[in-house]
Motif scaffolding. Structure first.
Motif, PDB file in Angstrom:
ATOM      1  N   HIS A 196      18.003   1.878  -8.948  1.00  0.00           N
ATOM      2  CA  HIS A 196      17.578   1.386 -10.262  1.00  0.00           C
ATOM      3  C   HIS A 196      16.230   0.695 -10.102  1.00  0.00           C
ATOM      4  N   ARG A 197      15.642   0.289 -11.206  1.00  0.00           N
ATOM      5  CA  ARG A 197      14.384  -0.457 -11.155  1.00  0.00           C
ATOM      6  C   ARG A 197      14.561  -1.735 -10.345  1.00  0.00           C
ATOM      7  N   ALA A 198      13.496  -2.121  -9.669  1.00  0.00           N
ATOM      8  CA  ALA A 198      13.562  -3.299  -8.802  1.00  0.00           C
ATOM      9  C   ALA A 198      12.297  -4.122  -8.996  1.00  0.00           C
ATOM     10  N   ASP A 199      12.096  -4.598 -10.222  1.00  0.00           N
ATOM     11  CA  ASP A 199      10.849  -5.290 -10.554  1.00  0.00           C
ATOM     12  C   ASP A 199      10.643  -6.542  -9.716  1.00  0.00           C
ATOM     13  N   GLY A 200      11.726  -7.285  -9.467  1.00  0.00           N
ATOM     14  CA  GLY A 200      11.581  -8.490  -8.666  1.00  0.00           C
ATOM     15  C   GLY A 200      11.125  -8.179  -7.249  1.00  0.00           C
ATOM     16  N   LEU A 201      11.665  -7.118  -6.674  1.00  0.00           N
ATOM     17  CA  LEU A 201      11.266  -6.712  -5.333  1.00  0.00           C
ATOM     18  C   LEU A 201       9.819  -6.242  -5.311  1.00  0.00           C
ATOM     19  N   VAL A 202       9.424  -5.526  -6.339  1.00  0.00           N
ATOM     20  CA  VAL A 202       8.034  -5.069  -6.428  1.00  0.00           C
ATOM     21  C   VAL A 202       7.089  -6.273  -6.441  1.00  0.00           C
ATOM     22  N   GLY A 203       7.431  -7.288  -7.223  1.00  0.00           N
ATOM     23  CA  GLY A 203       6.598  -8.483  -7.271  1.00  0.00           C
ATOM     24  C   GLY A 203       6.544  -9.205  -5.945  1.00  0.00           C
ATOM     25  N   LEU A 204       7.684  -9.269  -5.253  1.00  0.00           N
ATOM     26  CA  LEU A 204       7.730  -9.946  -3.957  1.00  0.00           C
ATOM     27  C   LEU A 204       6.866  -9.222  -2.932  1.00  0.00           C
ATOM     28  N   LEU A 205       6.960  -7.897  -2.883  1.00  0.00           N
ATOM     29  CA  LEU A 205       6.132  -7.141  -1.942  1.00  0.00           C
ATOM     30  C   LEU A 205       4.655  -7.259  -2.296  1.00  0.00           C
ATOM     31  N   GLY A 206       4.365  -7.328  -3.591  1.00  0.00           N
ATOM     32  CA  GLY A 206       2.972  -7.444  -4.012  1.00  0.00           C
ATOM     33  C   GLY A 206       2.299  -8.721  -3.550  1.00  0.00           C
ATOM     34  N   GLU A 207       3.100  -9.745  -3.224  1.00  0.00           N
ATOM     35  CA  GLU A 207       2.522 -11.007  -2.755  1.00  0.00           C
ATOM     36  C   GLU A 207       2.068 -10.933  -1.303  1.00  0.00           C
ATOM     37  N   GLN A 208       2.594  -9.952  -0.532  1.00  0.00           N
ATOM     38  CA  GLN A 208       2.316  -9.944   0.901  1.00  0.00           C
ATOM     39  C   GLN A 208       1.772  -8.625   1.437  1.00  0.00           C
ATOM     40  N   LEU A 209       1.892  -7.548   0.655  1.00  0.00           N
ATOM     41  CA  LEU A 209       1.467  -6.236   1.114  1.00  0.00           C
ATOM     42  C   LEU A 209       0.356  -5.695   0.224  1.00  0.00           C
ATOM     43  N   VAL A 210      -0.284  -4.654   0.701  1.00  0.00           N
ATOM     44  CA  VAL A 210      -1.327  -3.993  -0.087  1.00  0.00           C
ATOM     45  C   VAL A 210      -0.825  -2.614  -0.507  1.00  0.00           C
ATOM     46  N   ASP A 211      -1.440  -2.111  -1.565  1.00  0.00           N
ATOM     47  CA  ASP A 211      -1.120  -0.769  -2.071  1.00  0.00           C
ATOM     48  C   ASP A 211       0.378  -0.614  -2.323  1.00  0.00           C
ATOM     49  N   VAL A 212       0.965  -1.614  -2.975  1.00  0.00           N
ATOM     50  CA  VAL A 212       2.383  -1.522  -3.325  1.00  0.00           C
ATOM     51  C   VAL A 212       2.556  -0.443  -4.392  1.00  0.00           C
ATOM     52  N   GLU A 213       3.544   0.405  -4.188  1.00  0.00           N
ATOM     53  CA  GLU A 213       3.741   1.577  -5.031  1.00  0.00           C
ATOM     54  C   GLU A 213       5.213   1.742  -5.361  1.00  0.00           C
ATOM     55  N   VAL A 214       5.484   2.220  -6.567  1.00  0.00           N
ATOM     56  CA  VAL A 214       6.844   2.532  -7.002  1.00  0.00           C
ATOM     57  C   VAL A 214       6.901   4.025  -7.294  1.00  0.00           C
ATOM     58  N   ARG A 215       7.809   4.718  -6.633  1.00  0.00           N
ATOM     59  CA  ARG A 215       7.995   6.157  -6.840  1.00  0.00           C
ATOM     60  C   ARG A 215       9.381   6.383  -7.422  1.00  0.00           C
ATOM     61  N   GLU A 216       9.472   7.120  -8.512  1.00  0.00           N
ATOM     62  CA  GLU A 216      10.744   7.384  -9.169  1.00  0.00           C
ATOM     63  C   GLU A 216      11.162   8.833  -8.969  1.00  0.00           C
ATOM     64  N   VAL A 217      12.465   9.029  -8.826  1.00  0.00           N
ATOM     65  CA  VAL A 217      13.043  10.370  -8.715  1.00  0.00           C
ATOM     66  C   VAL A 217      14.143  10.480  -9.767  1.00  0.00           C
ATOM     67  N   PRO A 218      13.971  11.341 -10.775  1.00  0.00           N
ATOM     68  CA  PRO A 218      14.993  11.469 -11.818  1.00  0.00           C
ATOM     69  C   PRO A 218      16.328  11.932 -11.235  1.00  0.00           C
ATOM     70  N   VAL A 219      17.408  11.449 -11.861  1.00  0.00           N
ATOM     71  CA  VAL A 219      18.762  11.863 -11.493  1.00  0.00           C
ATOM     72  C   VAL A 219      19.447  12.408 -12.748  1.00  0.00           C
ATOM     73  N   PRO A 220      20.523  13.190 -12.589  1.00  0.00           N
ATOM     74  CA  PRO A 220      21.158  13.801 -13.766  1.00  0.00           C
ATOM     75  C   PRO A 220      21.625  12.794 -14.811  1.00  0.00           C
ATOM     76  N   ARG A 221      22.118  11.628 -14.362  1.00  0.00           N
ATOM     77  CA  ARG A 221      22.609  10.623 -15.303  1.00  0.00           C
ATOM     78  C   ARG A 221      22.104   9.259 -14.878  1.00  0.00           C
ATOM     79  N   GLY A 222      21.731   8.440 -15.873  1.00  0.00           N
ATOM     80  CA  GLY A 222      21.330   7.072 -15.603  1.00  0.00           C
ATOM     81  C   GLY A 222      19.870   6.932 -15.213  1.00  0.00           C
TER      82      GLY A 222
END
Length: 234
Positions: A196-222
């Motif tokens: 699922h989405r992990a906005d809090g984790l994205v923000g945490l990584l953005g504080e210490q890493l560079v080029d933080v990226e989120v890649r999504e892969v569609p699933v049949p449900r949800g």
């Protein structure tokens, strides 16, 4: 050594049959585990909650391929969570990966990957570049040398906001992320899988890493599966 190619499990196992059939039920390190077969595929249930199966694996492979594309050449990759072997197979097919350290807390999952699940990945655990640690990944990270790895890929639960094993929540908080960053070399990559989405984790990584990226892969449900990754400054 030539790269390992993805294994065609559908051809190996034949047409789908009625199911699921329970193959084994065992007490695990974090509760009950069940291995079931549903037609040509296998699935693992943890504490009554569906955990993973062999029907797709695109996001599990992406976890590793996206990290490998950034990591230093001929690097060492730590894979937290063996699952059904999709991520490991992807790592072994990457020319930038010299060796893979797989950390899996459940002995039964390792045994199943050497047995009935091996047909899905061509017995990837037998590759000489693979070292298996039957342990909690948090303990392995704590004991590793600083800068020992060039990529750390963590797929140990359903994500930071939906953990099957409560203790896994510590991997997604600031001390847990700091423990993973400590073992990464300059230019190394930290990647997480989530269902699922992990906005809090994205923000945490953005504080210490560079080029933080989120890649999504569609699933049949949800919601789509998500891979979150970033790089240690070189």
């Amino acid at each position: 050594m030539s790269a390992v190619q993805p294994f065609d499990a559908t051809t190996a196992l034949g047409d789908e049959a009625a199911g699921p059939d329970e193959l084994e039920r065992v007490p695990g390190a974090n509760g009950e585990l069940v291995l079931r077969r549903r037609g040509p595929h296998h699935e693992i249930i943890a504490n009554g909650v569906f955990l993973m199966d062999t029907s797709d694996g695109r996001s599990e492979r992406l976890l590793v391929t996206a990290a490998a594309a950034r990591m230093p050449e001929r690097g060492r990759l730590l894979l937290g969570g063996l699952g059904v072997g999709f991520s490991l197979t992807a790592a072994l097919a990457e020319p930038r990966v010299r060796e893979v350290h797989v950390v899996e807390v459940e002995p039964a999952v390792v045994r199943w990957n050497r047995g009935p699940l091996a047909v899905h990945h061509g017995d990837a655990l037998a590759d000489p570049r693979v070292t298996v640690h039957v342990a909690d990944v948090a303990d392995v990270l704590a004991e590793a040398e600083p800068g020992e790895f060039d990529a750390v890929c963590l797929d140990v639960d359903n994500g930071p906001d939906w953990v099957v094993v409560p203790a896994n929540a510590r991997l997604y908080d600031p001390p847990g992320v700091a423990a993973a960053l400590r073992v990464l070399a300059p230019g190394g990559v930290l990647a997480f899988w989530s269902a699922h989405r992990a906005d809090g984790l994205v923000g945490l990584l953005g504080e210490q890493l560079v080029d933080v990226e989120v890649r999504e892969v569609p699933v049949p449900r949800g919601e789509p599966d998500v891979v979150v990754l970033g790089s240690v400054p070189a």
